[in-house]
Design a protein around this motif. Structure first.
Motif, PDB file in Angstrom:
ATOM      1  N   GLN A  19      -2.809 -38.578  24.174  1.00 47.46           N
ATOM      2  CA  GLN A  19      -4.202 -38.116  25.080  1.00 47.46           C
ATOM      3  C   GLN A  19      -3.423 -37.146  26.358  1.00 47.46           C
ATOM      4  O   GLN A  19      -4.530 -36.643  27.042  1.00 47.46           O
ATOM      5  N   ASN A  20      -2.319 -37.307  26.441  1.00 45.99           N
ATOM      6  CA  ASN A  20      -1.551 -36.292  27.724  1.00 45.99           C
ATOM      7  C   ASN A  20      -1.612 -34.669  27.251  1.00 45.99           C
ATOM      8  O   ASN A  20      -0.680 -34.411  26.169  1.00 45.99           O
ATOM      9  N   GLY A  21      -2.159 -33.807  28.064  1.00 43.55           N
ATOM     10  CA  GLY A  21      -1.978 -32.608  27.679  1.00 43.55           C
ATOM     11  C   GLY A  21      -0.630 -32.039  28.322  1.00 43.55           C
ATOM     12  O   GLY A  21       0.071 -32.744  28.963  1.00 43.55           O
ATOM     13  N   PHE A  22      -0.093 -31.075  27.764  1.00 43.79           N
ATOM     14  CA  PHE A  22       1.057 -30.296  28.156  1.00 43.79           C
ATOM     15  C   PHE A  22       0.939 -29.337  29.222  1.00 43.79           C
ATOM     16  O   PHE A  22      -0.174 -28.553  29.424  1.00 43.79           O
ATOM     17  N   LEU A  23       2.206 -28.837  30.059  1.00 42.87           N
ATOM     18  CA  LEU A  23       2.222 -27.835  30.616  1.00 42.87           C
ATOM     19  C   LEU A  23       3.338 -26.919  30.139  1.00 42.87           C
ATOM     20  O   LEU A  23       4.402 -27.894  29.596  1.00 42.87           O
ATOM     21  N   ASN A  24       3.196 -25.937  29.991  1.00 43.59           N
ATOM     22  CA  ASN A  24       3.995 -24.904  29.109  1.00 43.59           C
ATOM     23  C   ASN A  24       4.453 -23.718  29.698  1.00 43.59           C
ATOM     24  O   ASN A  24       3.578 -23.424  30.524  1.00 43.59           O
ATOM     25  N   ALA A  25       5.537 -22.988  29.546  1.00 42.40           N
ATOM     26  CA  ALA A  25       6.059 -22.117  30.268  1.00 42.40           C
ATOM     27  C   ALA A  25       7.063 -21.322  29.203  1.00 42.40           C
ATOM     28  O   ALA A  25       7.585 -22.065  28.194  1.00 42.40           O
ATOM     29  N   LEU A  26       7.065 -19.950  29.415  1.00 43.28           N
ATOM     30  CA  LEU A  26       8.222 -19.217  28.614  1.00 43.28           C
ATOM     31  C   LEU A  26       9.251 -18.719  29.614  1.00 43.28           C
ATOM     32  O   LEU A  26       8.838 -18.620  30.712  1.00 43.28           O
TER      33      LEU A  26
END
Length: 122
Positions: A47-54
């Motif tokens: 249920q936990n959304g992600f935080l992403n980056a390149l």
């Protein structure tokens, strides 16, 4: 060599992405980071959304040596790399090498929007 890499977290993501970026900057001050974006989980039941980056890192390390450094950062931030199910569990941080920049590494669809910021999209 320049590598295109990704960062992701879904356990206290703002803090863990921030700390990972600090450690990556300590590894090489020439890192170029995209903004962080919120993404939905892919291939993980949570249920936990992600935080992403390149990010792009310019290093003299081989890809194997670089991945070892990334694994050390992941472990320092609490990721259990010995867990055989680690790829399908929530994570404090995940740092992946997508490939050498000059080989046009494949970027997952959910991160495509970040390539323009790094000057990679046409």
């Amino acid at each position: 060599m320049k590598y295109l890499c990704s960062l992701g977290s879904n356990i206290d993501p703002e803090m863990n992405i921030h700390h990972a970026k600090q450690q990556l900057q300590a590894l090489n001050s020439n890192c170029l980071f995209s903004q962080n974006i919120a993404t939905k989980p892919v291939d993980i039941d949570t249920q936990n959304g992600f935080l992403n980056a390149l990010f792009i890192i310019d290093t003299s390390l081989s890809s194997h040596e670089l991945k070892q450094r990334f694994n050390q950062i992941e472990e320092a931030l609490g990721r259990d790399r010995s867990d055989p199910e680690r790829s399908i569990k929530d994570r404090t941080i995940d740092i992946d090498i997508l490939g050498p920049l000059d080989e046009g590494p494949e970027v997952p669809d959910y991160l495509q929007s970040l390539t323009t910021e790094l000057g990679l999209a046409s």
